[in-house]
Design an enzyme around this catalytic site. Structure first.
Site, PDB file in Angstrom:
ATOM      1  N   CYS A  65       0.815  -1.229   0.000  1.00  0.00           N
ATOM      2  CA  CYS A  65       0.000   0.000   0.000  1.00  0.00           C
ATOM      3  C   CYS A  65       0.845   1.275   0.000  1.00  0.00           C
ATOM      4  O   CYS A  65       0.371   2.330  -0.412  1.00  0.00           O
ATOM      5  CB  CYS A  65      -0.913   0.037   1.219  1.00  0.00           C
ATOM      6  SG  CYS A  65      -1.586  -1.565   1.671  1.00  0.00           S
ATOM      7  N   HIS A 111      -8.672   3.141  -2.866  1.00  0.00           N
ATOM      8  CA  HIS A 111      -7.262   2.955  -2.491  1.00  0.00           C
ATOM      9  C   HIS A 111      -6.607   2.073  -3.551  1.00  0.00           C
ATOM     10  O   HIS A 111      -6.351   0.896  -3.314  1.00  0.00           O
ATOM     11  CB  HIS A 111      -7.227   2.314  -1.091  1.00  0.00           C
ATOM     12  CG  HIS A 111      -5.880   1.916  -0.579  1.00  0.00           C
ATOM     13  ND1 HIS A 111      -4.686   2.425  -1.070  1.00  0.00           N
ATOM     14  CD2 HIS A 111      -5.523   1.038   0.403  1.00  0.00           C
ATOM     15  CE1 HIS A 111      -3.680   1.873  -0.412  1.00  0.00           C
ATOM     16  NE2 HIS A 111      -4.166   1.025   0.482  1.00  0.00           N
ATOM     17  N   CYS A 144      -1.017   2.978   6.331  1.00  0.00           N
ATOM     18  CA  CYS A 144      -0.689   1.632   6.787  1.00  0.00           C
ATOM     19  C   CYS A 144      -0.370   0.755   5.576  1.00  0.00           C
ATOM     20  O   CYS A 144      -0.711   1.088   4.440  1.00  0.00           O
ATOM     21  CB  CYS A 144      -1.828   1.040   7.599  1.00  0.00           C
ATOM     22  SG  CYS A 144      -3.352   0.776   6.676  1.00  0.00           S
TER      23      CYS A 144
END
EC number: 2.3.1.16
Length: 391
Positions: free
Chosen positions: A95, A347, A377
């Site tokens: 991520c 995302h 995160c």
């Protein structure tokens, strides 16, 4: 390499609109197209920059297979018609990939190995699903709970540990959509979105210039009707309080402060501090807390000094504990995710780090802020953070 580190600055930052992964505007647009379009777009906005002077392109992408495989950074640069002498590398910190790309490019410039870098990232979650080809080593289960590879369950765990209620999560998610919708209507995303060609529902081509993932009709009442999706029996995390699935790319043009001044380019932000940190994979969503603490320490600043904060909304159950432990819960409406976040915008894994940094810089300018923080995160227990300073 030089003995002295140099100031690294962002002269421009840009992103595509966020396309809906299921049947959205980018369903016939490849990840390389989104990336190449941005690479060309950010250089077109900065004609003072000679593309041949770019040392390297750092491009984040998580699922490096199919159209995103075989070094998509280089493929996109070639597709964009950039000079063949420019290097390009695809970066993967899950991520945090495009924020890692920013850190890598920043370090290259700091040490004198580069003057100008183009950084960014992409993820087409409609074409290459998040779980495509994932094959964890069975031996990892000796050290890591199997469920730690299931992001929704880690959010459930973190939410439980911090006593985050279902109602708090629904309120946070509704806020994200409301703020993102307001930002769209008020034109607050205009300077950061590069209109991008997509396909309408009837198949005709059109220029998408807004995030089609936002659901303006979202309410706390509507969200409260959704069933928990990861732990149906005892859970609180729903699809509505999780980041949306979307397709998108983001880019930033960075260089040494001396080079920016030499070219007469406006310095939009300086990179003031950077950090990554590991945490327990079972609560991977907690990573922003130790990463932010490290980055602030390196910048010689405190969380109170941050005027604007972008905290990536992987899940409401994950964002709220981080905001709580970073001391941000009391200042959410003044400082945190003022234009909504990933719950509304999605995302796209490899894109998000540079995306939230781009949104942050635009918010800092709108508020005439001095310092800003972007943090997120990372699956399997990491966090990444960047502190920006406006000149």
């Amino acid at each position: 390499m030089t003995n002295q580190t140099r100031n690294v600055v962002v002269v421009d930052c840009l992103r595509t609109p966020m396309g809906r992964s299921k049947g959205g505007a980018f369903r016939h647009t490849r990840a390389e197209d989104l990336s190449a379009h941005l690479m060309k777009g950010i250089l077109a906005r900065n004609p003072q920059v000679n593309p041949s002077e770019i040392e390297d392109i750092y491009w984040g992408c998580v699922q490096q297979t199919l159209e995103q495989g075989f070094n998509i950074a280089r493929n996109a640069a070639l597709l964009a018609g950039l000079p063949i002498e420019i290097g390009a590398v695809t970066v993967n910190r899950l991520c945090g990939s495009s924020m890692q790309a920013l850190h890598d490019g920043t370090r290259a410039i700091m040490t004198g190995d580069a003057e100008i870098c183009l950084i960014g990232g992409v993820e087409h979650m409609g074409h290459v699903p998040m779980n495509h080809g994932v094959d964890f080593h069975p031996g990892m289960s000796k050290n890591v709970a199997k469920a730690a590879g299931m992001m929704g369950l880690t959010a459930e765990m973190l939410g439980k540990l911090h006593g985050i209620s279902r109602e708090q999560q629904d309120e946070f998610a509704a806020r994200s959509h409301a703020r993102a919708h307001a930002a769209t209507l008020e034109g607050r995303f205009k300077n950061e979105i590069l209109p991008t060609e997509g396909h309408a529902a009837d198949g005709t081509l059109f220029q998408l210039d807004y995030d089609e993932v936002i659901r303006p009709e979202t309410t706390v009442e509507g969200l409260s009707q959704l069933r928990p999706v990861f732990d149906p029996a005892n859970g609180t995390v729903t699809a509505g309080t999780s980041s949306a699935l979307s397709d998108g790319a983001s880019a930033m043009l960075i260089m040494s402060e001396e080079k920016a001044n030499e070219l007469g380019l406006k310095i939009r932000a300086r990179i003031k501090g950077m950090a990554i940190a590991g945490c327990d994979p079972s609560i991977m969503g907690y990573g922003p807390v130790p990463a932010t603490q490290k980055a602030l320490k390196r910048a010689g600043l405190a969380i109170e000094d941050m005027d604007v904060v972008e905290l990536n909304e992987a899940f409401a159950a994950q964002s709220l504990p981080c905001a709580k432990d970073l001391g941000l819960l009391e200042v959410m409406d003044e400082k945190v995710n003022l234009n909504g976040g990933a719950i509304a915008l999605g995302h796209p894994l490899g894109c998000s780090g540079a995306r939230i940094s781009t949104t942050l810089i635009n918010l800092m300018e709108a508020k005439d802020a001095k310092y800003g923080l972007a943090t997120m995160c990372i699956g399997l227990g990491q966090g990444i953070a960047t502190v920006f300073e406006r000149p």
